[in-house]
Design an enzyme around this catalytic site. Structure first.
Site, PDB file in Angstrom:
ATOM      1  N   GLY A  68       0.849  -1.179   0.000  1.00  0.00           N
ATOM      2  CA  GLY A  68       0.000   0.000   0.000  1.00  0.00           C
ATOM      3  C   GLY A  68       0.887   1.231   0.000  1.00  0.00           C
ATOM      4  CD  GLN A  73       3.175   5.989   2.789  1.00  0.00           C
ATOM      5  OE1 GLN A  73       2.272   5.380   2.234  1.00  0.00           O
ATOM      6  NE2 GLN A  73       4.162   5.371   3.432  1.00  0.00           N
ATOM      7  CB  CYS A 112       5.050   2.578   7.988  1.00  0.00           C
ATOM      8  SG  CYS A 112       4.586   4.056   7.062  1.00  0.00           S
ATOM      9  CG  LEU A 113       6.315   1.060   1.932  1.00  0.00           C
ATOM     10  CD1 LEU A 113       5.694   1.282   0.563  1.00  0.00           C
ATOM     11  CD2 LEU A 113       7.459   0.065   1.842  1.00  0.00           C
ATOM     12  CG  HIS A 154      -0.719   1.376   7.226  1.00  0.00           C
ATOM     13  ND1 HIS A 154       0.221   0.920   8.131  1.00  0.00           N
ATOM     14  CD2 HIS A 154      -0.067   2.280   6.457  1.00  0.00           C
ATOM     15  CE1 HIS A 154       1.382   1.541   7.908  1.00  0.00           C
ATOM     16  NE2 HIS A 154       1.234   2.361   6.890  1.00  0.00           N
ATOM     17  CD  GLU A 155      -1.364   2.371   2.647  1.00  0.00           C
ATOM     18  OE1 GLU A 155      -0.904   3.521   2.588  1.00  0.00           O
ATOM     19  OE2 GLU A 155      -0.659   1.376   2.922  1.00  0.00           O
ATOM     20  CG  HIS A 158       0.026   6.894   5.469  1.00  0.00           C
ATOM     21  ND1 HIS A 158       1.085   7.490   6.111  1.00  0.00           N
ATOM     22  CD2 HIS A 158       0.379   5.594   5.297  1.00  0.00           C
ATOM     23  CE1 HIS A 158       2.032   6.577   6.327  1.00  0.00           C
ATOM     24  NE2 HIS A 158       1.635   5.417   5.848  1.00  0.00           N
TER      25      HIS A 158
END
Ligand code: ZN
Length: 187
Positions: A68, A73, A112-113, A154-155, A158
């Site tokens: 994702g 981000q 998380c990226l 999660h997304e 963000h």
């Protein structure tokens, strides 16, 4: 399929994949970048620019070995993200709204990226229904179970500037922040 830890897949990468992953991560905002704390605005124009960005984000997500990636981000303050909605299906979701949550919640380690090297326990609804629009502006609705429900939550976080650090236990947060603190090297 590889274990899924929040936003990040856990699998062995060969040297070329690792190099591609590093390049992709270099294009993804990293904690504590200010963009990660901002609230994104609704998507209003579903134009070619948006679709190009969606394609680029899908590619970045795959190269970074993620499942994702939210617009914030990559420094774009608009309410959309790309995510894996089922095995082998990556979709874009704009202006998402979680319209239903099951009663059951689960706690799993999430990565998380944008926060590399950190895995913290996060409680999420196991079943959700999420609605929004695709990259053409058409209404879409997904009924998701784990692990895809976790990724979508999660997304969606963000887009409100909320990170796994805010969703975890105080102890895990303290440990994660300690590991993220830049080390001072003297000499
Ligand atoms: Zn993330």
């Amino acid at each position: 399929m590889a274990d899924i830890e929040g936003q990040v897949k856990d699998e062995e990468l060969d040297a070329e994949q690792q190099a591609r992953r590093r390049l992709a991560l270099g294009q993804i905002r990293q904690y504590p970048d200010a963009a990660l704390r901002m609230t994104a605005r609704p998507v209003e124009s579903f134009d070619d620019d948006l679709r190009r960005l969606v394609e680029r984000m899908k590619q970045l997500m795959v190269e970074a070995n993620g499942i994702g990636l939210a617009a914030t981000q990559v420094g774009v303050l608009q309410r959309f993200f790309v995510f894996q909605a089922s095995e082998g299906e990556t979709v874009a979701l704009a202006n998402p709204r979680i319209v239903e949550r099951g009663e059951v919640t689960t706690v799993e380690d999430e990565g998380c990226l944008s926060i590399q090297g950190v895995l913290v326990p996060v409680e999420r609804s196991a079943l959700i229904t999420i609605e929004g629009q695709d990259e053409h502006g058409a209404a879409v609705r997904y009924e998701l179970e784990e692990p895809y429900s976790r990724v979508a939550q999660h997304e969606a976080d963000h887009l409100d500037g909320v990170l796994i650090l805010d969703r975890t236990t105080p102890e895990a947060r303290r440990e994660a922040l300690a590991s993220l603190r830049p080390r001072i090297v003297i000499g």
